[in-house]
Design an enzyme around this catalytic site. Structure first.
Site, PDB file in Angstrom:
ATOM      1  N   LYS A 221       0.767  -1.182   0.019  1.00 16.10           N
ATOM      2  CA  LYS A 221       0.029  -0.105   0.019  1.00 16.10           C
ATOM      3  C   LYS A 221       0.763   1.092   0.055  1.00 16.10           C
ATOM      4  O   LYS A 221       1.828   1.175   0.840  1.00 16.10           O
ATOM      5  CB  LYS A 221      -1.022   0.008   1.282  1.00 16.10           C
ATOM      6  CG  LYS A 221      -1.834   1.010   1.482  1.00 16.10           C
ATOM      7  CD  LYS A 221      -2.893   1.050   2.386  1.00 16.10           C
ATOM      8  CE  LYS A 221      -3.944   2.039   2.680  1.00 16.10           C
ATOM      9  NZ  LYS A 221      -4.899   1.732   4.061  1.00 16.10           N
TER      10      LYS A 221
ATOM     11  N   SER B  68      -9.968  -0.475   7.024  1.00 15.47           N
ATOM     12  CA  SER B  68      -9.352  -0.476   5.535  1.00 15.47           C
ATOM     13  C   SER B  68      -8.901  -1.790   5.143  1.00 15.47           C
ATOM     14  O   SER B  68      -8.600  -1.460   3.793  1.00 15.47           O
ATOM     15  CB  SER B  68      -8.513   0.720   5.576  1.00 15.47           C
ATOM     16  OG  SER B  68      -9.285   2.047   5.448  1.00 15.47           O
TER      17      SER B  68
ATOM     18  N   SER C 153      -9.756   1.858   2.815  1.00 15.41           N
ATOM     19  CA  SER C 153      -8.832   2.489   2.018  1.00 15.41           C
ATOM     20  C   SER C 153      -7.904   1.788   1.216  1.00 15.41           C
ATOM     21  O   SER C 153      -7.301   2.210   0.244  1.00 15.41           O
ATOM     22  CB  SER C 153      -8.111   3.562   2.853  1.00 15.41           C
ATOM     23  OG  SER C 153      -7.302   2.793   3.716  1.00 15.41           O
TER      24      SER C 153
HETATM   25  N1  GLN Z   1     -13.472   4.056   6.397  1.00 14.98           N
HETATM   26  C1  GLN Z   1     -12.564   4.685   7.464  1.00 14.98           C
HETATM   27  C2  GLN Z   1     -12.282   5.998   7.452  1.00 14.98           C
HETATM   28  O1  GLN Z   1     -12.482   6.697   6.535  1.00 14.98           O
HETATM   29  C3  GLN Z   1     -11.405   3.740   7.885  1.00 14.98           C
HETATM   30  C4  GLN Z   1     -10.076   4.202   7.185  1.00 14.98           C
HETATM   31  C5  GLN Z   1      -8.910   3.216   7.338  1.00 14.98           C
HETATM   32  O2  GLN Z   1      -9.249   2.227   8.049  1.00 14.98           O
HETATM   33  N2  GLN Z   1      -7.933   3.440   7.310  1.00 14.98           N
HETATM   34  O3  GLN Z   1     -11.740   6.676   8.473  1.00 14.98           O
END
Ligand code: GLN
Length: 491
Positions: A79, A182, A158
């Site tokens: 990532k 995410s 994400s």
């Molecule tokens: N969807 C969640 C957010 O927008 C989690 C994101 C994540 O786990 N990096 O914060």
């Protein structure tokens, strides 16, 4: 598609070990797929030369008979939130334009040390803020699961690029990060396995910070066994991260095939939501029945503060993000947009460099931390966080693992849920509680919905008990016997 890209990490490791194939061949097959599937937009940066160099080195180690591990020569994706020495690191943001770190994050270094071959850096929501991979400066990622209505679906976020690289066979495994879901939610949307370890199990050093008390790296793979193999290479105490846990790293696959006979599985009452689709509710019930058929018992448990987890997360995460992102000032990293004064330069850089979702989080975060509101929001959220952790502690006095759905829906079309941030935030309603409590959790592909899109089941374990979590996950994987693959891969 080459047969080589259909292998699991464990199968590829066997072939490498017996010299049926070389890492170079394996890597070339994946580079070709990565290039063929560029329309999915899974990678921000491809690093084929570096990959081939590392693959050849891995082959040389093997031919010299050196003692290599299961990740040696395995092509993986990282990532683009992990700093990689000399390789562009963007966090999906315009503000990190041209940023090439001169150091390697502990996680990517650990994998490098284990011999893994990095194919490139995967696309993500900007600074890992999002649930659909639509906030990246580098454009949205497409889910390789294409259904009859032909609308491109989001891969979840994400870690959407990492999930797609694994689901579409562009890599054998990928590293993601999970702050509120995410790793697990995109794994569910893409039909793969995604594991968020216990907070502190994997070092955060050299990972671009979003919310430091929640961020955790983890593996995204096509099998539970592969998740255990990858986590083994990633995990471990790191003196460079003050929140890294000083605990022993167990053999994560120690009990992988022990089954669930005699185990107690918790089914939390509060996870039954009106917004959850009927198909997902049925799959959840089916998950219970599967585990019972294998000798486990399911028991209702109560996690009374569940409904406060999401609001609590959306105070704590933006608060930490607003503080972490203060460092992007146009002086030290990436983009600089000049102005007539220093203040104007800061404003221009941050105004242009950050996308709308990141700006929203910075504003929420600064607000909840500001004098006068700090006690009302931030301190209260921390208290609620402690209550959520206590709920889990109480539940784990009676059960070994908790079973829930991973997400309330399957992957939705790109562009949907953009009007109202709250609808987007609700994607993480089942994953956020474990994050807030710092617990390990995993998503397993368990079925398809009526459109033919994958659905995941979610297991939450006790802190630092990934061994039991993986064991249960492996049993569930066997029982669900999910073997569908995305149409992009079949073509
Ligand atoms: N969807 C969640 C957010 O927008 C989690 C994101 C994540 O786990 N990096 O914060």
């Amino acid at each position: 598609m080459s047969e080589l890209t259909r292998l699991s990490i464990s199968e590829a490791a066997c072939h490498l070990e017996s010299k049926n194939i070389s890492s170079e061949e394996l890597t070339i097959a994946h580079i070709e797929e990565m290039e063929r599937c560029r329309d999915l937009n899974a990678f921000i940066t491809e690093t084929p030369e570096l990959a081939l160099q590392r693959a050849k080195k891995s082959d040389a180690r093997r031919s010299k008979g050196e003692n290599v591990g299961a990740m040696d020569g395995i092509p993986i994706a990282i990532k683009d939130l992990f700093c990689t020495d000399g390789v562009l690191t963007t966090a999906g943001s315009h503000i990190l334009d041209g940023f090439k770190p001169n150091y390697e994050s502990t996680i990517s270094q650990n994998l490098r040390d284990a011999g893994a071959v990095m194919l490139g850096k995967t696309n993500l929501d900007e600074f890992a803020m999002g649930s659909a991979n639509v906030t990246s400066y580098y454009g949205p990622v497409k889910n390789p699961w294409v259904v009859n209505d032909l609308k491109d679906r989001v891969p979840g976020g994400s870690s959407g690029g990492s999930a797609v690289s694994v689901a579409a066979r562009l890599s054998l495994g990928a590293v993601g990060t999970d702050t509120g879901g995410s790793i697990r939610q995109p794994a569910s949307f893409c039909g793969i396995v995604g594991l968020k370890p216990t907070y502190g199990r994997c070092s955060r050093w050299g990972t671009v910070a979003f919310a430091s008390s929640l961020d955790q790296a983890g593996p995204m793979t096509r099998s539970v066994e592969d998740a255990a193999i990858m986590l083994q290479a990633m995990a471990g105490y790191d003196p460079k991260d003050s929140t890294s846990a000083r605990v022993e790293t167990p053999k994560f696959n120690a009990e992988l095939v022990s089954g669930v006979k005699g185990m107690m599985i918790g089914i939390p009452e509060e996870y039954t939501l009106d917004s959850t689709s009927e198909e997902i509710r049925k799959l959840w019930e089916q998950g219970c029945q599967w585990l019972e058929s294998a000798g486990a018992s399911c028991k209702r448990v109560s996690l009374p503060h569940t409904e406060f987890a999401l609001p609590c997360y959306y105070i704590i995460a933006p608060a930490e993000a607003s503080s972490n992102l203060a460092r992007y000032d146009g002086v030290r990293y990436g983009l600089r947009v000049d102005g007539d004064s220093l203040d104007e330069m800061y404003e221009n850089t941050r105004g242009e460099g950050f996308g709308a979702e990141v700006r929203r989080r910075i504003m929420i975060g600064t607000y909840v931390l500001s004098a006068g509101y700090y006690d009302a929001y931030y301190v209260k959220a921390q208290k609620v966080r402690a209550l959520i952790a206590k709920d889990f502690e109480a539940a784990f006095a009676d059960v070994d693992v908790i079973l829930t759905p991973t997400a309330p829906t399957a992957a939705f079309p790109i562009g949907d849920r953009m009007g109202d941030p709250i609808t987007m935030y609700l994607n993480d309603v089942f994953t956020v509680p474990a994050s807030v409590a710092g617990l390990p959790a995993i998503s397993i592909p368990a079925g398809l919905d009526s459109l033919g899109l994958p659905l995941g089941l979610h297991l939450i374990g006790r802190a630092f008990d990934e061994v039991t979590l993986l064991r249960t996950a492996k049993a569930l994987e066997n029982l669900a016997d999910f073997n569908a693959s995305p149409s992009k891969v079949d073509s």
